[in-house]
Design a protein around this motif. Sequence first.
Motif, PDB file in Angstrom:
ATOM      1  N   VAL A   9       0.849  -1.197   0.000  1.00  0.00           N
ATOM      2  CA  VAL A   9       0.000   0.000   0.000  1.00  0.00           C
ATOM      3  C   VAL A   9       0.882   1.245   0.000  1.00  0.00           C
ATOM      4  CG1 VAL A   9      -1.638   1.351   1.363  1.00  0.00           C
ATOM      5  CG2 VAL A   9      -1.976  -1.114   1.095  1.00  0.00           C
ATOM      6  N   ASP A  10       1.925   1.246   0.825  1.00  0.00           N
ATOM      7  CA  ASP A  10       2.797   2.419   0.897  1.00  0.00           C
ATOM      8  C   ASP A  10       3.438   2.724  -0.452  1.00  0.00           C
ATOM      9  OD1 ASP A  10       2.094   2.358   3.558  1.00  0.00           O
ATOM     10  OD2 ASP A  10       4.133   2.206   4.312  1.00  0.00           O
ATOM     11  N   ALA A  33      -6.839   2.161   3.945  1.00  0.00           N
ATOM     12  CA  ALA A  33      -5.686   1.316   4.285  1.00  0.00           C
ATOM     13  C   ALA A  33      -5.371   1.397   5.776  1.00  0.00           C
ATOM     14  CB  ALA A  33      -4.468   1.726   3.463  1.00  0.00           C
ATOM     15  N   ASP A  34      -5.493   2.590   6.337  1.00  0.00           N
ATOM     16  CA  ASP A  34      -5.246   2.764   7.776  1.00  0.00           C
ATOM     17  C   ASP A  34      -6.304   2.020   8.585  1.00  0.00           C
ATOM     18  OD1 ASP A  34      -3.976   4.001  10.128  1.00  0.00           O
ATOM     19  OD2 ASP A  34      -5.821   5.192  10.217  1.00  0.00           O
ATOM     20  N   ARG A  35      -7.550   2.200   8.210  1.00  0.00           N
ATOM     21  CA  ARG A  35      -8.662   1.570   8.933  1.00  0.00           C
ATOM     22  C   ARG A  35      -8.567   0.046   8.900  1.00  0.00           C
ATOM     23  NH1 ARG A  35     -12.094   4.787   7.280  1.00  0.00           N
ATOM     24  NH2 ARG A  35     -12.485   3.877   5.226  1.00  0.00           N
ATOM     25  N   LYS A  36      -8.104  -0.497   7.781  1.00  0.00           N
ATOM     26  CA  LYS A  36      -8.008  -1.945   7.619  1.00  0.00           C
ATOM     27  C   LYS A  36      -6.670  -2.517   8.099  1.00  0.00           C
ATOM     28  CE  LYS A  36     -11.257  -1.933   3.813  1.00  0.00           C
ATOM     29  NZ  LYS A  36     -11.460  -2.109   2.379  1.00  0.00           N
ATOM     30  N   GLY A  37      -5.775  -1.656   8.566  1.00  0.00           N
ATOM     31  CA  GLY A  37      -4.491  -2.117   9.092  1.00  0.00           C
ATOM     32  C   GLY A  37      -3.478  -2.495   8.025  1.00  0.00           C
ATOM     33  N   PHE A  38      -3.651  -1.980   6.805  1.00  0.00           N
ATOM     34  CA  PHE A  38      -2.733  -2.308   5.718  1.00  0.00           C
ATOM     35  C   PHE A  38      -1.510  -1.406   5.671  1.00  0.00           C
ATOM     36  CE2 PHE A  38      -6.604  -3.940   3.185  1.00  0.00           C
ATOM     37  CZ  PHE A  38      -6.525  -5.170   3.812  1.00  0.00           C
ATOM     38  N   THR A  39      -1.496  -0.355   6.484  1.00  0.00           N
ATOM     39  CA  THR A  39      -0.363   0.565   6.516  1.00  0.00           C
ATOM     40  C   THR A  39      -0.176   1.083   7.934  1.00  0.00           C
ATOM     41  OG1 THR A  39       0.656   2.488   5.455  1.00  0.00           O
ATOM     42  CG2 THR A  39      -1.693   2.666   5.947  1.00  0.00           C
ATOM     43  N   ASP A  40       1.024   1.479   8.219  1.00  0.00           N
ATOM     44  CA  ASP A  40       1.341   2.178   9.466  1.00  0.00           C
ATOM     45  C   ASP A  40       1.546   3.626   9.056  1.00  0.00           C
ATOM     46  OD1 ASP A  40       2.638   3.453  11.603  1.00  0.00           O
ATOM     47  OD2 ASP A  40       3.654   1.614  12.219  1.00  0.00           O
ATOM     48  N   GLU A  72      -8.756  14.463   5.407  1.00  0.00           N
ATOM     49  CA  GLU A  72      -9.776  15.292   6.061  1.00  0.00           C
ATOM     50  C   GLU A  72     -10.950  15.646   5.147  1.00  0.00           C
ATOM     51  OE1 GLU A  72      -9.855  19.586   8.162  1.00  0.00           O
ATOM     52  OE2 GLU A  72      -8.246  18.234   8.791  1.00  0.00           O
ATOM     53  N   PRO A  73     -10.723  16.067   3.896  1.00  0.00           N
ATOM     54  CA  PRO A  73     -11.870  16.402   3.035  1.00  0.00           C
ATOM     55  C   PRO A  73     -12.811  15.216   2.788  1.00  0.00           C
ATOM     56  CG  PRO A  73      -9.865  17.296   2.114  1.00  0.00           C
ATOM     57  CD  PRO A  73      -9.456  16.399   3.257  1.00  0.00           C
ATOM     58  N   ALA A  74     -12.281  14.013   2.875  1.00  0.00           N
ATOM     59  CA  ALA A  74     -13.107  12.831   2.670  1.00  0.00           C
ATOM     60  C   ALA A  74     -13.858  12.446   3.942  1.00  0.00           C
ATOM     61  CB  ALA A  74     -12.229  11.654   2.214  1.00  0.00           C
ATOM     62  N   GLY A  75     -13.687  13.250   4.994  1.00  0.00           N
ATOM     63  CA  GLY A  75     -14.357  12.969   6.255  1.00  0.00           C
ATOM     64  C   GLY A  75     -13.691  11.863   7.031  1.00  0.00           C
ATOM     65  N   SER A  76     -12.441  11.579   6.711  1.00  0.00           N
ATOM     66  CA  SER A  76     -11.700  10.511   7.375  1.00  0.00           C
ATOM     67  C   SER A  76     -10.513  11.107   8.114  1.00  0.00           C
ATOM     68  CB  SER A  76     -11.180   9.509   6.356  1.00  0.00           C
ATOM     69  OG  SER A  76     -12.239   8.962   5.628  1.00  0.00           O
ATOM     70  N   THR A  77     -10.086  10.393   9.129  1.00  0.00           N
ATOM     71  CA  THR A  77      -8.877  10.781   9.820  1.00  0.00           C
ATOM     72  C   THR A  77      -8.031   9.538  10.015  1.00  0.00           C
ATOM     73  OG1 THR A  77      -9.922  10.498  11.966  1.00  0.00           O
ATOM     74  CG2 THR A  77      -9.930  12.724  11.053  1.00  0.00           C
ATOM     75  N   CYS A  78      -6.744   9.750  10.162  1.00  0.00           N
ATOM     76  CA  CYS A  78      -5.821   8.654  10.393  1.00  0.00           C
ATOM     77  C   CYS A  78      -5.074   8.921  11.686  1.00  0.00           C
ATOM     78  CB  CYS A  78      -4.822   8.523   9.251  1.00  0.00           C
ATOM     79  SG  CYS A  78      -5.582   8.020   7.707  1.00  0.00           S
ATOM     80  N   ALA A  79      -4.616   7.865  12.299  1.00  0.00           N
ATOM     81  CA  ALA A  79      -3.891   7.981  13.572  1.00  0.00           C
ATOM     82  C   ALA A  79      -2.410   8.180  13.309  1.00  0.00           C
ATOM     83  CB  ALA A  79      -4.118   6.731  14.410  1.00  0.00           C
ATOM     84  N   THR A  80      -2.021   9.413  12.976  1.00  0.00           N
ATOM     85  CA  THR A  80      -0.604   9.721  12.806  1.00  0.00           C
ATOM     86  C   THR A  80      -0.121  10.473  14.020  1.00  0.00           C
ATOM     87  OG1 THR A  80      -1.058  11.797  11.663  1.00  0.00           O
ATOM     88  CG2 THR A  80      -0.745   9.837  10.285  1.00  0.00           C
ATOM     89  N   THR A  81       1.166  10.479  14.189  1.00  0.00           N
ATOM     90  CA  THR A  81       1.763  11.263  15.262  1.00  0.00           C
ATOM     91  C   THR A  81       2.789  12.175  14.660  1.00  0.00           C
ATOM     92  OG1 THR A  81       3.452   9.578  15.669  1.00  0.00           O
ATOM     93  CG2 THR A  81       1.445   9.470  17.004  1.00  0.00           C
ATOM     94  N   SER A  82       2.884  13.378  15.176  1.00  0.00           N
ATOM     95  CA  SER A  82       3.857  14.328  14.649  1.00  0.00           C
ATOM     96  C   SER A  82       5.167  14.215  15.366  1.00  0.00           C
ATOM     97  CB  SER A  82       3.323  15.748  14.795  1.00  0.00           C
ATOM     98  OG  SER A  82       2.152  15.874  14.022  1.00  0.00           O
TER      99      SER A  82
END
Length: 82
Positions: A9-10, A33-40, A72-82
Motif C-alpha cells: 500500500v505504501d 488502508a489505515d482503517r483496515k491495518g494495511f499501513t502504518d 480530512e476532506p473525505a471525512g476521514s482521519t488517520c492515527a498519525t503522530t507528529s
Amino acid sequence: MEGLPVTTVDRTVCDLLKSRADAGHLGRLIADADRKGFTDTRILAARIQPFTRFYGLHRTASGDELIESLTEPAGSTCATTS
C-alpha cells in the motif's frame, strides 16, 4: 501474489503521489488502508513527506500534515503522530 505482480500500500501511495493523482482518491485510499491495518501511517508519513508541495502544502510540511490534508476532506482521519 498467485502470479500477479503486487506492491505494498505504501509503495502504491508513493507511486500515485509521484503521478500527482487526485487528492480525494488518495485520501480515501490512505484512510481505508489505515482503517483496515494495511499501513502504518507513521511510517507512511515519513515516506510521503517529499510530496507535500505537489499537494499545496509548504515544502517543510510534514508527512503527517499531508496525510491529514488528504484524508480530512473525505471525512476521514488517520492515527498519525507528529
